[in-house]
Design a protein around this motif. Structure first.
Motif, PDB file in Angstrom:
ATOM      1  N   LYS A  43       6.750  -2.038  -2.612  1.00  0.00           N
ATOM      2  CA  LYS A  43       7.721  -2.477  -1.717  1.00  0.00           C
ATOM      3  C   LYS A  43       9.196  -2.470  -2.210  1.00  0.00           C
ATOM      4  CE  LYS A  43       6.574  -7.153  -2.692  1.00  0.00           C
ATOM      5  NZ  LYS A  43       5.921  -8.386  -2.246  1.00  0.00           N
ATOM      6  N   SER A  78       6.061  -1.807   2.228  1.00  0.00           N
ATOM      7  CA  SER A  78       6.830  -2.270   3.047  1.00  0.00           C
ATOM      8  C   SER A  78       8.219  -2.246   2.779  1.00  0.00           C
ATOM      9  CB  SER A  78       6.287  -3.627   3.231  1.00  0.00           C
ATOM     10  OG  SER A  78       6.397  -4.551   2.086  1.00  0.00           O
ATOM     11  N   THR A  79       9.366  -2.244   3.561  1.00  0.00           N
ATOM     12  CA  THR A  79      10.774  -2.605   3.089  1.00  0.00           C
ATOM     13  C   THR A  79      11.358  -1.428   2.530  1.00  0.00           C
ATOM     14  OG1 THR A  79      10.449  -4.940   3.243  1.00  0.00           O
ATOM     15  CG2 THR A  79      12.535  -4.137   2.762  1.00  0.00           C
ATOM     16  N   ASN A 109       0.490  -1.945   4.047  1.00  0.00           N
ATOM     17  CA  ASN A 109       1.468  -2.375   4.480  1.00  0.00           C
ATOM     18  C   ASN A 109       2.680  -1.324   4.684  1.00  0.00           C
ATOM     19  OD1 ASN A 109       3.507  -3.985   5.451  1.00  0.00           O
ATOM     20  ND2 ASN A 109       2.918  -5.897   3.836  1.00  0.00           N
ATOM     21  N   GLN A 111       5.263  -2.226   7.168  1.00  0.00           N
ATOM     22  CA  GLN A 111       6.282  -3.130   7.577  1.00  0.00           C
ATOM     23  C   GLN A 111       7.654  -2.602   7.199  1.00  0.00           C
ATOM     24  OE1 GLN A 111       5.193  -7.028   6.391  1.00  0.00           O
ATOM     25  NE2 GLN A 111       4.452  -7.483   8.452  1.00  0.00           N
ATOM     26  N   ASN A 112       8.790  -2.549   7.948  1.00  0.00           N
ATOM     27  CA  ASN A 112      10.029  -2.606   7.963  1.00  0.00           C
ATOM     28  C   ASN A 112      10.326  -1.267   7.351  1.00  0.00           C
ATOM     29  OD1 ASN A 112      12.672  -3.463   8.170  1.00  0.00           O
ATOM     30  ND2 ASN A 112      12.570  -4.535   6.018  1.00  0.00           N
ATOM     31  N   TYR A 159      -0.437  -3.430   8.246  1.00  0.00           N
ATOM     32  CA  TYR A 159       0.748  -4.237   8.450  1.00  0.00           C
ATOM     33  C   TYR A 159       1.871  -2.931   9.103  1.00  0.00           C
ATOM     34  CZ  TYR A 159      -1.029  -8.002   6.258  1.00  0.00           C
ATOM     35  OH  TYR A 159      -2.120  -9.197   5.646  1.00  0.00           O
ATOM     36  N   GLY A 214       4.999  -3.795  11.553  1.00  0.00           N
ATOM     37  CA  GLY A 214       5.849  -4.403  12.313  1.00  0.00           C
ATOM     38  C   GLY A 214       7.178  -3.735  11.883  1.00  0.00           C
ATOM     39  N   ALA A 215       8.012  -4.059  12.587  1.00  0.00           N
ATOM     40  CA  ALA A 215       9.581  -3.520  12.147  1.00  0.00           C
ATOM     41  C   ALA A 215       9.834  -2.290  11.921  1.00  0.00           C
ATOM     42  CB  ALA A 215      10.034  -4.717  11.164  1.00  0.00           C
ATOM     43  N   ASN A 216       9.265  -1.274  12.854  1.00  0.00           N
ATOM     44  CA  ASN A 216       9.389  -0.050  12.725  1.00  0.00           C
ATOM     45  C   ASN A 216       9.796   0.496  14.073  1.00  0.00           C
ATOM     46  OD1 ASN A 216       8.358   1.459  10.034  1.00  0.00           O
ATOM     47  ND2 ASN A 216       6.982  -0.360  10.506  1.00  0.00           N
ATOM     48  N   ASP A 255      -0.185  -8.115  11.769  1.00  0.00           N
ATOM     49  CA  ASP A 255       1.116  -8.485  12.464  1.00  0.00           C
ATOM     50  C   ASP A 255       1.243  -7.868  13.864  1.00  0.00           C
ATOM     51  OD1 ASP A 255       1.447  -5.844  11.585  1.00  0.00           O
ATOM     52  OD2 ASP A 255       3.617  -5.998  10.853  1.00  0.00           O
ATOM     53  N   VAL A 308       4.448  -6.091  16.358  1.00  0.00           N
ATOM     54  CA  VAL A 308       4.479  -4.365  16.602  1.00  0.00           C
ATOM     55  C   VAL A 308       5.049  -3.996  17.972  1.00  0.00           C
ATOM     56  CG1 VAL A 308       3.205  -2.365  16.164  1.00  0.00           C
ATOM     57  CG2 VAL A 308       2.641  -4.535  14.956  1.00  0.00           C
TER      58      VAL A 308
END
Length: 660
Positions: free
Chosen positions: A495, A518-519, A538, A540-541, A563, A565-567, A590, A594
């Protein structure tokens, strides 16, 4: 008529009577199991009178008892245990416990016995009592002496949570059998000379959380455990005759104000020493008093007359010197620590750690040097042979011998986060560390190291199970970086690395259970070319719009938690992924966060609201629009051709008429 008057008369009597008060609900009966009775939390003012005779244990804790007498206890005299914790007792009938010849355990904690002590009224005699708890009674200096003057069998005593400021010389004269004394959480500032001398069997003494600032000539020969943490100690010196071994096994001096390490008799059996959270800056090179040499003086060679078995810390197993102000650790500090297993010197100001001799710290399995200012770490190949856990996080390590960790054949866990370490490949350089061929290493943390690249086969022949490479922005992974970890790696963390494309084939890691990506800035995942064992992912982001259908199908077989979210997900571009989120057994942890884009210019919508039918309607609507546009174009072309044809005919007619 007479009957009516009589009825009215009785009705008037009924109305004139005061209302009958409601009965107070009865407390639930005491619990009786064999000869043990529990009456706690029943708002009682005395023991119930209907308890069976001959009970051995009576629990009256958390009630409302105030005056303790034979009547209060319902004349039970065969008790072995009496628990009166957390009542309001301020009076005890004189001689009450002398009628209980079998009473072994007496708990009077959290009452109001200070009112009783003011009148110097004794508790005793406590002829058979072995354990007495007087904690939390507001007792102050001298009061406990009154309660203990006739307790010949007392072994365990708790006076914690009172207001005692001074321990007098005769405080325990009536309780010579004491082995364990708890004076924790008082305000003790002074201990008179000889206060514990009468306690020849004392083995455990807790003086923590007081206001003691100086201990000199401490000599309790039978003491095994001493807790002086959370005081204001600036000096600690224990003394022992030169021909006698100190029996102290555990010494806790944490959270004090010691400027130097404590002075311990050379002949000792100490196994555990905690001097964390003091103001210690350095190690005494020499220190002595009363003609004796003490530990933390062995940086100089010991006198020839001192035999090897008189080494200072031969038995020490645990040493905590964390949260001090150490600038360095002289190697001689460890010369006598042949049994040490745990060494914690984290959160100091140490800039260098080196062991240049063979067989130093041979039994240490955990070494914590985290949160220092380390720039160098050098270990002789013959030292730290039992080391399993090495904590080096939060330092300034950059230049390392590439083989720094190769001699640590039993190393299982290595924390290197928040340093400047680079990973070696095949090259030999002093600016990197090699993590290949570490036969026992399972957990490696290289997060926040400003890593630039990971070469191919960076961890070959090292059976890593958990690898953290997070928070290294700009990190470049070679396609074969993880080659050699196919059968061992279980958890991978990548990440916060700003990765735009993942070249490594994660599907080759057949034991992989969890991955954190993630991130980052991923727009897609690499194709999963074989069956997956992945259970947690994961994502995310990131910048994911869709996932390839083959990857989705490969992951769906094993994935349990996702996980995502934030895509900027597309609602309908990848229906297989949509089905993975909605229909499979995968838990989208999450899910509420989403969202996806249904139309190009529309705001994001929750993935939970998107259905396959919506996407099909959108698709059909798009097809109809395309067909309509195409029809319009065909019609326009036809009209244009027709107009052109008509214009051509007109021109021909004009030409004919002119010729005529």
């Amino acid at each position: 008529m007479s009957r009516l008057l009589l009825l009215l008369f009785f009705c008037g009597l009924t109305e004139s009577r005061p209302p009958t008060p409601q009965a107070t609900p009865l407390a639930p009966p005491c619990a009786v199991v064999q000869m043990e009775v529990s009456c706690s939390d029943r708002a009682l003012h005395s023991a119930p009178s209907d308890l069976p005779r001959g009970i051995r244990s009576l629990d009256l804790s958390r009630n409302q008892l105030q005056n303790l007498s034979q009547e209060t206890l319902a004349f039970h005299t065969d008790l072995h245990l009496l628990n009166l914790h957390n009542n309001r007792i301020h009076f005890i009938q004189p001689g009450l416990f002398s009628d209980m010849p079998r009473l072994k355990v007496l708990d009077l904690s959290r009452n109001r016995l200070s009112a009783l002590a003011v009148h110097t009224a004794p508790l005793g005699p406590l002829g058979a009592v072995e354990s007495l708890d007087l904690s939390g009674n507001g007792l102050y200096t001298g009061m406990s002496d009154v309660f203990l003057h006739d307790s010949p069998q007392l072994v365990n005593l708790s006076l914690s949570g009172n207001s005692i400021t001074k321990i007098s010389g005769d405080a325990f004269r009536g309780a010579a059998s004491l082995r364990k004394v708890d004076l924790h959480n008082n305000v003790v500032m002074e201990i008179e000379a000889g206060a514990f001398d009468s306690l020849l069997h004392l083995s455990d003494l807790d003086l923590s959380k007081n206001s003691i600032n100086c201990i000199t000539n401490f000599d309790l020969r039978s003491l095994r455990t001493l807790n002086l943490s959370q005081n204001s100690l600036e000096v600690f010196q224990s003394s022992s005759p030169s021909d006698q071994v100190s029996e102290l096994l555990s010494l806790d001096l944490s959270q004090n104000k010691l400027p130097l390490l404590p002075l311990i008799p050379r002949k000792n059996r100490l196994e555990r020493l905690d001097v964390s959270r003091n103001h210690i800056q350095s190690v005494n090179v020499t220190a002595s008093y009363s003609g004796q040499m003490f530990f933390f003086c062995t940086c100089l060679a010991p006198p020839p007359s001192v035999s090897k078995h008189h080494t200072c810390f031969h038995h020490l197993r645990f040493l905590d010197m964390s949260f001090n102000n150490f600038q360095s650790l002289p190697e001689c500090l460890f010369h006598t620590m042949l049994s040490l297993e745990v060494l914690n010197v984290s959160n100091n100001c140490i800039s260098s750690f080196s062991l240049s001799r063979d067989l130093l710290l041979p039994e240490v399995h955990t070494l914590d040097l985290s949160e220092n200012a380390l720039q160098t770490f050098q270990v002789h190949p013959g030292s730290l042979q039992s080391l399993q856990e090495l904590h080096l996080s939060g330092n300034s390590l950059a230049v390392l011998d590439p083989r720094s960790f190769q001699s640590l054949q039993n190393l299982r866990l290595l924390h290197l986060q928040r340093n400047h370490v680079q990973v070696c490949g095949g090259e030999s350089s002093s600016s990197c560390a090699a993590f290949q061929s570490l036969p026992s290493l399972e957990f490696l943390d290289l997060s926040e190291n400003h890593l630039l690249r990971l070469p191919p086969r960076a961890f070959q022949n090292t059976p890593l199970q958990r690898l953290d490479l997070s928070a290294n922005p700009g990190l470049v992974l070679h396609r074969d970086t993880f080659s050699g970890l196919e059968d061992s790696l279980v958890h991978l963390f990548l990440k916060e690395n700003n990765i735009t494309e993942l070249h490594s084939d994660l599907s080759a890691l057949t034991s992989l259970k969890s991955v954190d990506l993630s991130t980052n800035q991923l727009t897609t995942l690499p194709p999963w070319s074989r069956p997956s064992s992945l259970e947690s992912l994961n994502l995310q982001n990131n910048n994911l719009v869709t996932l390839e259908q083959g990857t989705v199908l490969a992951l769906e077989r094993s994935l349990k938690t996702l996980y995502v979210g934030a895509n900027p997900l597309s609602c309908c571009s990848n229906l297989a992924f949509l089905q993975l989120l909605q229909r499979s057994a995968v838990v989208v942890a999450d899910l509420e966060a989403v969202t996806c884009l249904y139309l190009e210019d529309s705001p994001p919508v929750s993935i939970e609201k998107v259905t396959q039918e919506m996407c099909e309607d959108l698709h059909n609507g798009s097809v109809n629009v395309v067909l309509a546009v195409m029809a319009a174009l065909v019609l326009a072309v036809a009209l244009a051709l027709l107009v052109k044809c008509c214009q051509a005919r007109r021109r021909r007619r004009r030409t004919r008429s002119y010729r005529a």
